[in-house]
Design an enzyme around this catalytic site. Structure first.
Site, PDB file in Angstrom:
ATOM      1  N   SER A 276       0.905   1.372  -0.154  1.00  0.00           N
ATOM      2  CA  SER A 276      -0.257   1.929   0.538  1.00  0.00           C
ATOM      3  C   SER A 276      -1.531   1.243   0.078  1.00  0.00           C
ATOM      4  O   SER A 276      -1.655   0.854  -1.091  1.00  0.00           O
ATOM      5  CB  SER A 276      -0.335   3.420   0.199  1.00  0.00           C
ATOM      6  OG  SER A 276      -1.588   3.935   0.562  1.00  0.00           O
TER       7      SER A 276
ATOM      8  N   TYR B 119      -0.387  10.593  -6.226  1.00  0.00           N
ATOM      9  CA  TYR B 119       0.356   9.985  -5.113  1.00  0.00           C
ATOM     10  C   TYR B 119       0.168   8.460  -5.123  1.00  0.00           C
ATOM     11  O   TYR B 119       1.130   7.693  -5.086  1.00  0.00           O
ATOM     12  CB  TYR B 119      -0.116  10.563  -3.764  1.00  0.00           C
ATOM     13  CG  TYR B 119       0.219   9.670  -2.599  1.00  0.00           C
ATOM     14  CD1 TYR B 119       1.536   9.599  -2.126  1.00  0.00           C
ATOM     15  CD2 TYR B 119      -0.750   8.855  -1.996  1.00  0.00           C
ATOM     16  CE1 TYR B 119       1.861   8.739  -1.080  1.00  0.00           C
ATOM     17  CE2 TYR B 119      -0.432   8.012  -0.959  1.00  0.00           C
ATOM     18  CZ  TYR B 119       0.870   7.953  -0.503  1.00  0.00           C
ATOM     19  OH  TYR B 119       1.190   7.096   0.522  1.00  0.00           O
TER      20      TYR B 119
ATOM     21  N   LYS C 237       2.795   4.996  -5.977  1.00  0.00           N
ATOM     22  CA  LYS C 237       2.961   3.764  -5.186  1.00  0.00           C
ATOM     23  C   LYS C 237       2.728   2.541  -6.084  1.00  0.00           C
ATOM     24  O   LYS C 237       3.502   1.577  -6.059  1.00  0.00           O
ATOM     25  CB  LYS C 237       1.984   3.744  -3.997  1.00  0.00           C
ATOM     26  CG  LYS C 237       2.297   4.777  -2.922  1.00  0.00           C
ATOM     27  CD  LYS C 237       3.616   4.494  -2.248  1.00  0.00           C
ATOM     28  CE  LYS C 237       3.972   5.498  -1.178  1.00  0.00           C
ATOM     29  NZ  LYS C 237       5.328   5.319  -0.628  1.00  0.00           N
TER      30      LYS C 237
HETATM   31  N1  UFG Z   1     -10.811  13.182   8.511  1.00  0.00           N
HETATM   32  C1  UFG Z   1     -11.638  14.113   9.124  1.00  0.00           C
HETATM   33  N2  UFG Z   1     -11.106  15.310   9.498  1.00  0.00           N
HETATM   34  C2  UFG Z   1      -9.793  15.610   9.296  1.00  0.00           C
HETATM   35  C3  UFG Z   1      -8.949  14.655   8.684  1.00  0.00           C
HETATM   36  C4  UFG Z   1      -9.502  13.449   8.293  1.00  0.00           C
HETATM   37  O1  UFG Z   1     -12.828  13.862   9.315  1.00  0.00           O
HETATM   38  O2  UFG Z   1      -9.366  16.737   9.661  1.00  0.00           O
HETATM   39  C5  UFG Z   1     -11.377  11.867   8.127  1.00  0.00           C
HETATM   40  C6  UFG Z   1     -11.270  11.550   6.642  1.00  0.00           C
HETATM   41  O3  UFG Z   1     -12.375  12.080   5.941  1.00  0.00           O
HETATM   42  C7  UFG Z   1     -11.235  10.027   6.658  1.00  0.00           C
HETATM   43  C8  UFG Z   1     -10.504   9.704   7.958  1.00  0.00           C
HETATM   44  O4  UFG Z   1     -10.617  10.867   8.773  1.00  0.00           O
HETATM   45  O5  UFG Z   1     -12.536   9.504   6.742  1.00  0.00           O
HETATM   46  C9  UFG Z   1      -9.021   9.390   7.773  1.00  0.00           C
HETATM   47  O6  UFG Z   1      -8.419  10.438   7.026  1.00  0.00           O
HETATM   48  P1  UFG Z   1      -6.828  10.598   6.907  1.00  0.00           P
HETATM   49  O7  UFG Z   1      -6.563  11.842   6.127  1.00  0.00           O
HETATM   50  O8  UFG Z   1      -6.209  10.481   8.246  1.00  0.00           O
HETATM   51  O9  UFG Z   1      -6.376   9.303   6.086  1.00  0.00           O
HETATM   52  P2  UFG Z   1      -6.829   8.798   4.646  1.00  0.00           P
HETATM   53  O10 UFG Z   1      -7.509   7.502   4.864  1.00  0.00           O
HETATM   54  O11 UFG Z   1      -7.549   9.816   3.877  1.00  0.00           O
HETATM   55  O12 UFG Z   1      -5.425   8.667   3.900  1.00  0.00           O
HETATM   56  C10 UFG Z   1      -4.410   7.836   4.368  1.00  0.00           C
HETATM   57  C11 UFG Z   1      -3.060   8.450   4.032  1.00  0.00           C
HETATM   58  C12 UFG Z   1      -2.845   8.480   2.556  1.00  0.00           C
HETATM   59  C13 UFG Z   1      -3.058   7.137   1.963  1.00  0.00           C
HETATM   60  C14 UFG Z   1      -4.385   6.612   2.342  1.00  0.00           C
HETATM   61  C15 UFG Z   1      -4.517   5.240   1.786  1.00  0.00           C
HETATM   62  O13 UFG Z   1      -2.977   9.761   4.533  1.00  0.00           O
HETATM   63  O14 UFG Z   1      -1.507   8.869   2.308  1.00  0.00           O
HETATM   64  O15 UFG Z   1      -4.523   6.611   3.770  1.00  0.00           O
HETATM   65  O16 UFG Z   1      -4.810   4.271   2.658  1.00  0.00           O
HETATM   66  F1  UFG Z   1      -2.996   7.184   0.616  1.00  0.00           F
END
Ligand code: UFG
Length: 344
Positions: A124, A148, A152
């Site tokens: 990741s 987590y 990785k």
């Molecule tokens: N977001 C919102 N509202 C939500 C969910 C997410 O605004 O309800 C925003 C987050 O703040 C972020 C973006 O959308 O700015 C993406 O969030 P995600 O939760 O979809 O993804 P992340 O980038 O936080 O995390 C993902 C994976 C993890 C991994 C990470 C590393 O879920 O498992 O990418 O690249 F570790």
């Protein structure tokens, strides 16, 4: 060639099984169904025209995996199986280390014993932590900021050391995924997390379907294009195809002929992203454009642990694997919605 796909009934695993089978590989799935459903096997069969073998098995169960290896003698492994919730990993780190690192150890031991040559690991972008953007493979890794992410990073290290041992008999590819979203274009496979989704796209899908009332945008005051978080979203079928490209690369490499880049010459590391960032607001707009469905949202505070912005430098995968993401953010939204409409 026979490929063992751990977690092959999960979101990324199932799409990768389809790509592998369409590219002529035989697929054996090991999945404990802890976050997937058994009917995915039939859905894969419907698309690929052939049923993949399936073993209900926990990859940390060495005896069960030994039986699988004895019966199937896989020549390559793609290791997806793992827990993936960041907040849960903070609450219960031992569960994450035992499962995510334990499964990697079991697989490496069995590769050694059965002479399995290739492993592709589902890593990741989170291993880069708070780093300069775009993230590049030659940056200092192991900067993950939660358990987590550290599982990785640790699995990467274990696989690297293992692949460097025994005179390069085993070859590895570590694929660092950015944000996989979307679904198979047939609408038969996609992401359907249990409970309230923690990730952006599944949440948007459920708001679109009327199953959740409103999306909360986590932070509108980041130093980004519109104040919301920016990520490199990649269509899950582009990601699936990257695994086929990586496997071909490993097959083509003769022992000890690897390029190196400071790693053991048995391990290759690639970012799997598009190289483009998209903000939360841009994603909402893209979803509305692609589907014609309005997404209700409200601004909320930042989510703890989120970085403002990151995306991949995706040049190395293009240069060495001949792979490049082809699908747009609109394609991701359209396919995600097409799948969501099929979920009861
Ligand atoms: N977001 C919102 N509202 C939500 C969910 C997410 O605004 O309800 C925003 C987050 O703040 C972020 C973006 O959308 O700015 C993406 O969030 P995600 O939760 O979809 O993804 P992340 O980038 O936080 O995390 C993902 C994976 C993890 C991994 C990470 C590393 O879920 O498992 O990418 O690249 F570790």
């Amino acid at each position: 060639m026979k490929v063992l796909v751990t977690g092959g009934l999960g979101f990324i695993g199932s799409h990768t099984c389809v790509s592998l089978m369409e590219s002529g590989y035989d697929v054996v799935i090991a999945d404990d169904l802890s976050n997937s459903s058994a009917d995915v096997q039939e859905r894969i069969a419907k698309i690929a025209g052939k049923t993949p073998a399936f073993y209900k098995a926990d990859v940390t169960d060495q005896a069960a995996m030994e039986r699988l290896f004895s019966a199937e003698k896989p020549e390559a492994i793609i290791h997806f199986a793992g827990f993936k919730s960041v907040p849960e990993s903070v609450e219960n780190p031992l569960k994450y280390y035992a499962n995510n690192v334990g499964s990697t150890l079991v697989l490496c031991a069995l590769m050694k014993r059965f002479g399995t040559r290739f492993i592709i690991f589902s890593s990741s972008a989170t291993v880069y932590g708070d780093n300069e953007i775009p993230y590049r493979e030659d940056m200092e890794p192991c900067r993950a900021t939660n358990p987590y992410g550290r599982t990785k990073a640790m699995s990467e290290e274990i696989i690297r050391d293992f692949a460097a041992s025994e005179g390069g008999r085993h070859k590895a590819a570590l694929l660092r995924y950015f944000n996989p979203v979307g679904a198979h274009e047939s609408g038969l496979l996609g992401e359907d997390p249990r409970g309230v989704p923690g990730n952006l796209m599944p949440y948007i899908q459920r708001v679109a379907a009327g199953k959740l009332p409103c999306l909360t945008v986590y932070g509108t005051d980041y130093p980004t294009v519109d104040g919301t978080g920016v990520r490199d979203y990649i269509h899950v079928m582009d990601l699936a195809q990257a695994h086929v490209a990586a496997l071909r690369k490993l097959e083509a490499e003769q022992p000890a002929a690897g390029a190196g880049r400071g790693d053991s010459e048995s391990t290759y590391i690639y970012n799997i992203g598009t190289g483009r960032g998209t903000s939360v607001l841009e994603m909402i707009q893209a979803f509305e454009r692609a589907t014609g469905v309005h997404i209700e949202y409200k601004a909320g505070p930042r989510r703890a642990g989120d970085l403002p912005e990151y995306y991949a430098c995706a040049d190395l995968a293009e240069k060495e694997l001949g792979w490049k993401a082809k699908r747009s953010v609109e394609d991701m939204c359209r396919d995600a919605w097409n799948w969501q409409k099929n979920i009861k």
